[in-house]
Design a protein around this motif. Structure first.
Motif, mmCIF file in Angstrom:
data_model
loop_
_atom_site.group_PDB
_atom_site.id
_atom_site.type_symbol
_atom_site.label_atom_id
_atom_site.label_comp_id
_atom_site.label_asym_id
_atom_site.label_seq_id
_atom_site.Cartn_x
_atom_site.Cartn_y
_atom_site.Cartn_z
ATOM 1 N N GLY A 15 61.563 38.591 39.329
ATOM 2 C CA GLY A 15 61.691 39.520 38.740
ATOM 3 C C GLY A 15 61.305 39.570 37.103
ATOM 4 N N LEU A 16 60.619 38.686 37.042
ATOM 5 C CA LEU A 16 60.251 38.455 35.498
ATOM 6 C C LEU A 16 58.869 38.875 35.391
ATOM 7 C CD1 LEU A 16 61.809 34.786 34.686
ATOM 8 C CD2 LEU A 16 62.534 37.135 34.068
ATOM 9 N N VAL A 17 57.902 38.710 36.262
ATOM 10 C CA VAL A 17 56.810 39.395 36.134
ATOM 11 C C VAL A 17 56.297 40.342 37.414
ATOM 12 C CG1 VAL A 17 55.972 37.327 35.018
ATOM 13 C CG2 VAL A 17 55.517 37.552 37.419
ATOM 14 N N ARG A 18 55.504 41.343 37.224
ATOM 15 C CA ARG A 18 55.011 42.060 38.139
ATOM 16 C C ARG A 18 53.514 41.851 38.303
ATOM 17 N NH1 ARG A 18 57.753 47.554 36.001
ATOM 18 N NH2 ARG A 18 59.804 47.097 36.803
ATOM 19 N N SER A 19 52.987 42.101 39.498
ATOM 20 C CA SER A 19 51.438 42.068 39.677
ATOM 21 C C SER A 19 50.960 43.138 40.541
ATOM 22 C CB SER A 19 51.355 40.616 40.575
ATOM 23 O OG SER A 19 51.989 40.921 41.824
ATOM 24 N N ARG A 20 49.838 43.282 40.412
ATOM 25 C CA ARG A 20 48.854 44.109 41.184
ATOM 26 C C ARG A 20 47.612 43.442 41.560
ATOM 27 N NH1 ARG A 20 48.638 48.524 37.640
ATOM 28 N NH2 ARG A 20 47.069 47.432 36.496
ATOM 29 N N ARG A 21 47.115 43.563 42.854
ATOM 30 C CA ARG A 21 46.086 42.971 43.406
ATOM 31 C C ARG A 21 44.592 43.888 42.825
ATOM 32 N NH1 ARG A 21 46.531 40.573 49.220
ATOM 33 N NH2 ARG A 21 48.635 39.637 48.670
ATOM 34 N N GLY A 22 43.500 43.190 42.792
ATOM 35 C CA GLY A 22 42.337 44.024 42.609
ATOM 36 C C GLY A 22 41.580 43.722 41.289
ATOM 37 N N PRO A 23 40.695 44.294 40.879
ATOM 38 C CA PRO A 23 39.705 43.857 39.730
ATOM 39 C C PRO A 23 40.604 44.347 38.496
ATOM 40 C CG PRO A 23 38.383 45.474 41.143
ATOM 41 C CD PRO A 23 39.612 45.139 41.989
ATOM 42 N N ASP A 24 41.333 45.402 38.780
ATOM 43 C CA ASP A 24 41.900 45.685 37.567
ATOM 44 C C ASP A 24 43.382 45.344 37.615
ATOM 45 O OD1 ASP A 24 39.810 47.391 36.603
ATOM 46 O OD2 ASP A 24 40.285 49.188 37.604
ATOM 47 N N GLY A 25 43.457 44.479 38.420
ATOM 48 C CA GLY A 25 44.915 43.927 38.700
ATOM 49 C C GLY A 25 45.229 42.843 37.684
#
Length: 132
Positions: free
Chosen positions: A51-61
């Motif tokens: 829970g220290l970082v978040r992430s998102r996939r993709g070119p804007d991720g």
């Protein structure tokens, strides 16, 4: 206190995210922090699960801090990568007084690392760059 390479890499990755103003791709973190890519991916996954970082996939991720840098202490990152250190085995005989000293030392380390945030480290780095 012994700090593993994994913890040093995790702290470097977290500081890279602390100074970023947008999500950062794992590849960029790996290159700028000189972390082997697969190792970097594993560390980021571990930090995300904690829970220290978040992430998102993709070119804007990419990855970003889950909380403001001023709310994440160095101790938070170290606990994720190193776990909680078990209590020292008590000394015996003439060395018995060392048990209390070791406990005080560990408490001091924990307190210090809990007081220093990622924001503190970033600010300190900027101050040192300004002096140069």
């Amino acid at each position: 206190m012994r700090i593993s390479a994994r913890t040093q890499y995790a702290l470097g990755a977290m500081l890279a995210l602390a100074v970023a103003d947008a999500p950062v791709h794992a590849e960029r973190i790996a290159v700028t922090q000189e972390i082997p890519r697969r190792f970097c991916d594993n560390i980021l996954l571990q930090l995300r699960r904690a829970g220290l970082v978040r992430s998102r996939r993709g070119p804007d991720g990419g990855y970003w801090l889950a909380r403001p840098a001023g709310e994440i202490a160095l101790a938070d990152v170290i606990r994720v990568t190193e776990g909680v250190e078990p209590a020292a085995r008590p000394f015996s005989a003439a060395a018995a007084p060392l048990t209390a000293i070791w406990d005080r030392l560990r408490n001091h380390e924990t307190t210090l690392l809990s007081e220093i945030t990622l924001a503190d480290v970033v600010a300190n780095g900027r101050t040192e760059q300004e002096v140069r």
